[in-house]
Enzyme design. Sequence first.
Site, PDB file in Angstrom:
ATOM      1  N   HIS A   1      -3.649  -5.280   0.198  1.00 49.66           N
ATOM      2  CA  HIS A   1      -3.426  -5.751   1.565  1.00 49.66           C
ATOM      3  C   HIS A   1      -3.441  -7.275   1.637  1.00 49.66           C
ATOM      4  O   HIS A   1      -4.507  -7.880   1.775  1.00 49.66           O
ATOM      5  CB  HIS A   1      -4.503  -5.194   2.501  1.00 49.66           C
TER       6      HIS A   1
ATOM      7  N   CYS B   1       0.829  -1.205   0.000  1.00 47.08           N
ATOM      8  CA  CYS B   1       0.000   0.000   0.000  1.00 47.08           C
ATOM      9  C   CYS B   1       0.870   1.264   0.000  1.00 47.08           C
ATOM     10  O   CYS B   1       1.522   1.557  -0.984  1.00 47.08           O
ATOM     11  CB  CYS B   1      -0.975  -0.046   1.175  1.00 47.08           C
TER      12      CYS B   1
ATOM     13  N   GLU C   1      -2.576  -9.121   4.073  1.00 40.81           N
ATOM     14  CA  GLU C   1      -2.970  -9.631   5.401  1.00 40.81           C
ATOM     15  C   GLU C   1      -4.476  -9.813   5.494  1.00 40.81           C
ATOM     16  O   GLU C   1      -4.961 -10.732   6.139  1.00 40.81           O
ATOM     17  CB  GLU C   1      -2.456  -8.711   6.512  1.00 40.81           C
TER      18      GLU C   1
END
Length: 364
Positions: free
Chosen positions: A338, A248, A340
């Site tokens: 992202h 990001c 995660e």
Amino acid sequence: MLVLEDGRVFQGSPYGADGETFGEMVFNTGMTGYQETLTDPSYHRQIVAMTAPHIGNTGVNDEDPESARVWVAGYVVREPSRVVSNWRANRSLDDYLKEQGVVGIAIPGTRALTRHLRERGAMRAGIFTAPSEPVEDLVERVRRSPRMEGADLAAEVATTEPYVVPAIGAKQFTVAAVDLGIKGMTPHRMAERGCEVHVLPADATFDQIMAVEPDGVFFSNGPGDPATADVSALQGVLRAEVPFFGICFGNQLFGRALGLSTYKLRYGHRGVNQPVQDVRTGKVEISAHNHGFAVEAPLDGPFDTPYGQAEVSHVNLNDRCVEGLRLLEGRAFSVQYHPEAAAGPHDAAYLFDEFCEVMSRAQA
């Protein structure tokens, strides 16, 4: 009342805390994960509208936050849930917003608001629980609020003191993670893979990063305009050929360190349903996003950088936005989304494995 800087006004009911708030008006298309959205530091100084019509069904628990507090400047929903229906919840979303002092509004026109932002772009806005001034005055107050362009916000959300997230199981790698607005799940994903993660403040220097004796360096997500950030520490990491992974905001800083520029997207990518293609394999991942800026880079093949040739590794299939970069002969790569993805999807989780493989090869 929700007031946009171009004069559009939406009437609604108070939701969350009473008062007034200002921020950049954006929308999130996720149908799940509102608690993770609220606590994502990348949303600092933004008013977030949820496009899913029913918000608050699962309440709020103490396990899912991505940071210690809510970061959104304001919250806009269509229909707040009147009942909490999840066994893990310990309070309602409305109570949570009040507890955190987050001013919100429930409006029937979230679809109209989203279409307006898609047509005219993200813009400044204000939410006013009990406005006593004429609308013209409220619009003028919104127009006097800060813009996101030129905003240097990472240091406002990052840790001020280093801390360590220990490896889960046997330690295999030491990672220096520069916190630009890091989400709690990110070091956890690395710890699951045997990484001892040393989380450092946003202004960490190259020397402070290297003092950790890292096997790899990670730059996190975060808020604000990447053009305001100092990339000298990252350039030092690249010169030293230490394995690097960025996501990001970290992807945008990697681009700037390579000599590329960044620009503001019309209304950004925010949600859990963005299709991204790996240009090396052709594989498409459905991915979680939260960014209003992007990297300007050639999509037609490798390009030269001070650290060797690089290429765009991933592209967004909706708008051809750059979604990833990598050095061809080096040990550095990044993605704009992202991996995660605490609330899902998990198509991109392999990127943490790829980071570990890069560190393992560097150790050999």
